[in-house]
Design a protein around this motif. Structure first.
Motif, PDB file in Angstrom:
ATOM      1  N   ASP A 183       0.811  -1.215   0.000  1.00 33.83           N
ATOM      2  CA  ASP A 183       0.000   0.000   0.000  1.00 33.83           C
ATOM      3  C   ASP A 183       0.846   1.268   0.000  1.00 33.83           C
ATOM      4  OD1 ASP A 183      -2.509  -1.347   0.058  1.00 33.83           O
ATOM      5  OD2 ASP A 183      -2.168  -1.799   2.176  1.00 33.83           O
ATOM      6  N   SER A 206      -0.591  -2.938   6.946  1.00 43.37           N
ATOM      7  CA  SER A 206      -0.656  -3.757   5.735  1.00 43.37           C
ATOM      8  C   SER A 206      -0.487  -5.236   6.063  1.00 43.37           C
ATOM      9  CB  SER A 206       0.412  -3.317   4.732  1.00 43.37           C
ATOM     10  OG  SER A 206       0.153  -2.016   4.250  1.00 43.37           O
ATOM     11  N   TRP A 222      -3.352  -8.156   5.759  1.00 45.73           N
ATOM     12  CA  TRP A 222      -3.036  -9.318   4.927  1.00 45.73           C
ATOM     13  C   TRP A 222      -3.206 -10.604   5.740  1.00 45.73           C
ATOM     14  CZ3 TRP A 222       0.331 -13.390   5.117  1.00 45.73           C
ATOM     15  CH2 TRP A 222       0.456 -14.146   3.931  1.00 45.73           C
TER      16      TRP A 222
END
Length: 248
Positions: free
Chosen positions: A13, A202, A206
């Motif tokens: 990102d 992130s 995930w």
């Protein structure tokens, strides 16, 4: 030829894959007095934000090269988003072996001097593509505070204290290599936070989406320790900056 999946997951990102905010990148572009038509080669360009942003703001043209297919795709999409796809191009490849077809006004390697085995070797790679009188941009870490022990060195992603200079030592190195330092913009604690802390979110998102992935255990263990390691070691000890050089 690509980056490890774990690296891409952490920084998927990110638009800027260094401890630099968009504001600092814009400050650097203004400081360099970029003009329309300035040509730029960006080796290990990541997601291409520097080239795209400067093309949009200053009319720069050029090429970015990166080993990550994910980041190169992101760079191409960003160029379209900013309306500069006709002025910039992105190549998937090994930046260490890339050969530019023409000399450029600015040659950059921001945060990846490993491609040349260190600062001196990377400067050598960049000079092959640079026109006489052009600018080199080097992004490089430095010790803000002398690391007190091996734990600090390791937590700052160094194999030895000597991997990084302090800031005076880095500036002195540029001089020994035959360059004038003509501009610099340095990271601060906020820009470090935006780079490193953004990786934790992130990774966590995930993990939530891929609990059974083969990397889940490794990244879960990393997230358990990374925030404390960062605030204890990296944030107080490690600096970073982009340095503009011209051959004497």
């Amino acid at each position: 030829m690509d980056l490890p999946r774990s690296f891409v997951i952490r920084e998927r990102d990110h638009r800027i894959h260094n401890p630099f905010t968009a504001a600092k990148l814009a400050t650097l572009g203004r400081a360099l007095r970029l003009r329309p038509g300035t040509t730029l080669l960006d080796l290990a360009c990541g997601s291409g934000e520097m080239l795209c942003q400067w093309s949009h703001a200053h009319g720069v043209t050029g090429t970015g090269v990166d080993i990550s297919t994910v980041f190169v795709d992101a760079a191409r999409a960003r160029a379209v988003e900013l309306g500069v796809a006709g002025r910039v191009a992105f190549v998937h490849g090994d930046a260490a072996t890339y050969t530019a077809e023409v000399e450029v006004d600015v040659a950059a390697c921001v945060g990846a001097t490993w491609i040349g085995g260190g600062v001196a070797g990377t400067i050598g790679l960049l000079e092959r593509a640079l026109r006489p009188g052009g600018l080199l941009l080097i992004g490089e870490p430095f010790w803000r505070v002398d690391p007190p022990d091996e734990a600090t060195v390791t937590a700052c992603h160094a194999t030895a204290r000597e991997d990084f200079h302090d800031l005076p030592g880095l500036v002195a190195l540029f001089g020994r290599l035959g360059f004038d330092l003509v501009e610099m913009v340095l990271a601060d604690e906020d820009s470090w936070d935006r780079y490193v802390a953004a990786q934790w979110l992130s990774v966590r998102r995930w993990l939530d989406a891929h609990p059974d992935d083969e990397l889940a255990g490794e990244l879960r263990a990393e997230l358990d320790t990374a925030p404390l390691r960062y605030v204890r070691y990296q944030r107080p000890h490690l600096g970073w900056g982009v340095f503009a050089l011209m051959r004497r």
